[in-house]
Design an enzyme around this catalytic site. Structure first.
Site, PDB file in Angstrom:
ATOM      1  N   LYS A  73      73.540 -20.509  43.826  1.00  0.00           N
ATOM      2  CA  LYS A  73      73.542 -21.880  43.310  1.00  0.00           C
ATOM      3  C   LYS A  73      74.949 -22.418  43.461  1.00  0.00           C
ATOM      4  O   LYS A  73      75.903 -21.826  42.941  1.00  0.00           O
ATOM      5  CB  LYS A  73      73.151 -21.799  41.833  1.00  0.00           C
TER       6      LYS A  73
HETATM    7  P1  FBP Z   1      73.367 -29.335  35.610  1.00  0.00           P
HETATM    8  O1  FBP Z   1      72.255 -29.619  36.572  1.00  0.00           O
HETATM    9  O2  FBP Z   1      73.185 -30.046  34.321  1.00  0.00           O
HETATM   10  O3  FBP Z   1      74.706 -29.580  36.253  1.00  0.00           O
HETATM   11  O4  FBP Z   1      73.267 -27.798  35.257  1.00  0.00           O
HETATM   12  C1  FBP Z   1      73.621 -26.814  36.189  1.00  0.00           C
HETATM   13  C2  FBP Z   1      74.561 -25.844  35.542  1.00  0.00           C
HETATM   14  O5  FBP Z   1      74.930 -24.807  36.429  1.00  0.00           O
HETATM   15  C3  FBP Z   1      74.027 -25.234  34.262  1.00  0.00           C
HETATM   16  O6  FBP Z   1      73.230 -24.111  34.496  1.00  0.00           O
HETATM   17  C4  FBP Z   1      75.266 -24.944  33.517  1.00  0.00           C
HETATM   18  O7  FBP Z   1      75.094 -25.027  32.137  1.00  0.00           O
HETATM   19  C5  FBP Z   1      76.195 -26.028  33.960  1.00  0.00           C
HETATM   20  O8  FBP Z   1      75.762 -26.511  35.192  1.00  0.00           O
HETATM   21  C6  FBP Z   1      77.604 -25.527  34.082  1.00  0.00           C
HETATM   22  O9  FBP Z   1      78.371 -26.549  34.626  1.00  0.00           O
HETATM   23  P2  FBP Z   1      79.942 -26.511  34.578  1.00  0.00           P
HETATM   24  O10 FBP Z   1      80.352 -25.068  34.464  1.00  0.00           O
HETATM   25  O11 FBP Z   1      80.377 -27.145  35.855  1.00  0.00           O
HETATM   26  O12 FBP Z   1      80.322 -27.303  33.389  1.00  0.00           O
END
Ligand code: FBP
Length: 262
Positions: free
Chosen positions: A177
């Site tokens: 991801k």
């Molecule tokens: P979103 O689609 O809301 O961006 O979520 C994806 C994700 O990877 C979540 O699983 C995780 O909580 C978040 O983004 C972490 O984002 P970051 O570390 O960039 O704040």
């Protein structure tokens, strides 16, 4: 080559992971735009939508809610996580084992690795244990590959995102991801670097419907197998409407503008 173990979190080769680990990663502030989403039950309902191939949650939420949804929802159990209250160099505490994830009925495990962080070495070692544990239990392995840390000046640059995709392949993820690198060309390069590992795009902060769906369509055109999305679904007033559109864009490859009109 070890066969991919991620079929149970995909449909027709496509993946749409609904991410709901925001309560730990960002805190309750992420639920403010749509307060009913503070209730995990609401997310399990959304994860029952046909577009969603897996719901990513932490152990505590799986323990409390998954027994009621195991027939409708594929479980992607996140094995590490850190709160926003932590101010140090990027790191993520391992809070669940692969063995316990299997006991809870997980179809796949999720694990964050911050390549480039001062903690990269121990994170890679922790990932090894999780990945090998998942293999023993036939669970898929999804790596949240987010290079960041004081050594990286631009963690959103195409080169860094391609490097993150490659880390996923090298360390044994089935699905990597990554953040959207900003263009279909850059996404195509990340997909190429991931080789047989599948690449999914991270949702990111809220964008308008069209821009968000256009990025998703571009990522898929570039070879990504789908997305892992949280806020761009659950922070909307009508999350089911965007899931309907995602079903069309991701699984039927309908043009984003048409998908919104369905
Ligand atoms: P979103 O689609 O809301 O961006 O979520 C994806 C994700 O990877 C979540 O699983 C995780 O909580 C978040 O983004 C972490 O984002 P970051 O570390 O960039 O704040």
């Amino acid at each position: 080559m070890i066969p991919h173990a991620d079929d149970s979190i995909s449909r027709d080769g496509k993946t749409l992971i609904l991410a709901y680990d925001h309560g730990i990663e960002h805190g309750p502030v992420d639920f403010e735009p749509n307060p009913e989403t503070a209730d995990p039950e609401r997310l399990f309902e959304l994860a029952s939508h046909e577009a969603v191939t897996a719901l990513a949650v932490q152990k505590g939420i799986a323990e409390a809610y998954y027994p009621d949804y195991e027939d409708e929802v594929n479980l992607l159990l996140k094995l590490n996580g850190t709160s926003n209250l932590w101010m140090g160099e990027p790191n993520s505490a391992v809070n669940c084992s692969a063995e316990y994830a299997a006991e809870l009925g997980a179809d796949a495990i999720g694990f964050t690795v911050y390549g480039g962080s001062n903690h990269e070495v121990e994170m890679a070692e922790e990932f090894r244990e999780a990945q090998e544990g998942a293999r023993e239990h036939d669970m898929g392995v999804v790596m949240w590959s987010y290079p960041r840390g004081q050594g990286l000046r631009n963690d959103g640059s195409p080169d860094v995102i391609s490097y993150g995709a490659r880390l996923g392949l090298e360390l044994g993820a089935d699905v990597v991801k990554v953040k959207y690198p900003g263009s279909p060309e850059a996404m195509g390069h990340a997909v190429e670097m991931a080789g047989p590992a599948k690449v999914v795009m991270s949702g990111g902060t809220m964008r308008d419907d069209k821009e968000f769906l256009r990025n998703v369509a571009n990522a898929i055109d570039a070879g990504a197998t789908g997305l892992a999305v949280g806020r761009n679904v659950f922070q909307r007033d009508d999350p089911e409407r965007i899931l309907d559109a995602l079903e069309a864009v991701v699984f039927q490859e309908v043009d984003p503008d048409e998908a919104l009109a369905i």
